[in-house]
Scaffold this active site. Sequence first.
Site, PDB file in Angstrom:
ATOM      1  CD  GLU A  37       7.233   3.201  -1.017  1.00  0.00           C
ATOM      2  OE1 GLU A  37       7.328   3.140  -2.252  1.00  0.00           O
ATOM      3  OE2 GLU A  37       8.050   3.778  -0.290  1.00  0.00           O
ATOM      4  CD  GLU A  91       0.556   0.208   3.211  1.00  0.00           C
ATOM      5  OE1 GLU A  91       0.171   1.056   4.036  1.00  0.00           O
ATOM      6  OE2 GLU A  91       1.759  -0.032   2.995  1.00  0.00           O
TER       7      GLU A  91
END
Length: 795
Positions: free
Chosen positions: A435, A432
């Site tokens: 990271e 997401e």
Amino acid sequence: MTILQHQKKAFGKPGTSPKWTRSDKDGVGTAYSASSRIWFTLSQGILNEIYYPTIDHPQIRDMQFLITDEETFFHDERRDLKPTTERLCENSLGFRVVSEDPEGRYRIEKEVISAPHAACVMVKTKFVPLSVDTSKIKLFVLLAPHLGAGGWENSGNVAHELDREILTAHKDDNWLALGCTARFKQTSVGYVGESDGWQDLSADLHANWEFDEAKDGNIALLGEIDLSDKSEFVVGVALSDHLHGASTTLVQSLSIPFADHRKKFQEQWLRACDNRNDLIDGARDQGRLYRVSHSLLLSHEDKTYHGAMIASMSIPWGEAKGDDDIGGYHLVWTRDMVNSATGLLAAGNTATPFRALIYLACSQQEDGGFHQNSWIDGDPYWTGIQLDEVAFPILLAWKLHRLDALQQFDPWPMVKAAAGYLIRKGPVTPQERWEENSGYSPSTLASNIAALTCASLFAKERGEEDLSRFFQEYADFLECHIEAWTVTTEGTIVDDISQHFIRIKPADPDNPIPDENPNEGTLLIKNREPGQQMEFPAKDIVDAGFLELVRYGIREAGDKLFEDSLKVVDESLKVETPFGPCWHRYTHDGYGQGSDGGPFVHHGVGRAWPLLTGERAHYELAAGRDVKKYVKAIEQFANCTGLLPEQIWDEVDRPDQRLFLGRPTGSAMPLMWAHAEYIKLLRSIKDGEVFDRIPEVVERYLKRKDCLKLEVWKFNRQVQSVAADMQLRIQTHAAFRLKYSNDGWESSDEIESTDSSVGVHFVDIPAKTINGDQIKFTFYWNESKNWEDREFQIN
């Protein structure tokens, strides 16, 4: 011609292990002209990273003055003097630095710019004696090359050019030349920590070494500046891909009066920033941060690969990083880049975002995806997959299209490929926006729903009605699952709030039968310090990423679920500072300054992000509430020259470590995403609505126009059940004939798949046609002419 000297060789090869320097910059500068392919940064009153020939390649660690009277003191400008840094004018990225001796004996006044049309950083300097005899002062310039983005394998030489002595360094095809209008009285090159000028002077206050050459190591260049004639001079640092280019650029730049350079430098920036005052009414600082933010966003575009915009001209916690970690933030992240581009759109600039879109389209991978991040030339650095980074270019394309700013560029091939990628790879994102984790992320889902809606609109305009419907229906599928995937009903953070959004419902993208219950599962939190708990119930890990659902117009601000979720976020993540509120990224975050205040090295403690104050302000604006305190907070989080940090310190002050509540940590500064968010906030205030909101998304999901309740089965998400009021879609990557049965194969039907034209073939089965408790099905593959050797079922 330039003649390198080789006679006297330095000792101590290869020198100590090279490191970079702190990331919290006092200034970031460059000429606006594309012919001046050089950038510089300032910290603690001195010049540090210089980037050349592209904005992702730092070429030096730092450059500073060393001062001694050879009898009583030796001063290192960075450590021993007290600097004050300010901008030369409100729009340009040139700086004035005044560094004072704490005991009042002298001060050094500097103006720092880059040559308006050459790759040369120029430092006009004036040594001002206050209570010392200038004739007794020895002033040296010390430069540590890190050519080719690394400190090892650098070579340095004293050189003769015309009738002057200069200092040079090289590594492969990277060449640097250092010179001064006051000329050098004495020069030396050496290995850092062994035979460099700092070691020499600090030992006995005298410069005893005069080495001509230091090869293949971590090196430093030293030149004594002649103060006998006048105390004002210009130091130049020029770069090229060969020695002749570097030395010629240096001599040419130093041969033009600095005042002429400065005049052209500032004129360039004034032209670039002309008429950029239309958003200052929403500011609380008379538009100071707005003007700085606009210039900074422009400065972070590369001048060779036009349109490429990096996240930050910085290496977070660089003082703890060496050649084994060369990425820093001077890379292209699609997410950060699109935020920068839309920040400029909010300021009325369409030219740079237009170039950015074309750069992204030309960087797209064959399968429609985008690299997690990359060098300016398109080579990937990290290779993770983040579905929001695939969605963002579509959003930028639609923004430019709505503004009629696409000129003759057609973004449709890029949009179509990216939308197909989202449908094939989702809904689980391997990473997401932070990271670190895979799963069902509210912020990722928001970007995907918005992007697929825009892709549907593009398709419709091109007469591809079936594809338009296919894109929109997949967006509907994601939208009608948001709460089911990302809202817990068993939250424990706030006693009376059990239902709220979570940061992410963890799921393995390689698991075809994921657990989609947000009340279940544990989340691995990375970067936490040794000995700390690493896994937590996912239902108790929150962030404010769900606010993106309001940003794009998928959900309404003020809804009870959102208000309750914000109460949970505030309880867990909010930090009150002397300047206003700020928020951590998510519960138990480990990415930030260590618990001891030291740099982040693989682990730490997550700190507060000014960016998130901007995101919260956008939500509050959408909810019809006053946002002045958020605007003021962001403005006060900026440093003396208007740079916004990635993170601020969230504990009591630690003066010995330069850590103060509400002030920058050693993470990235400036962060372009934060500056873009601030500009967009001012634009949102002016417009009275969130700038990133997409009217067509609002029309569909807030006004509930023709939304389809859809369940999707595919090989990377083999859903086990479907609600009675939903339409079931069976989706694969190849043409097929579906054979299915409602009665355990006592009877069956067959349906030929439809080709979506984006690498997806599908069959729709209305729920009302499923009469039993389950449906069983299998596939006949048209191309290979064989049946799938297994059957599947859905309850």
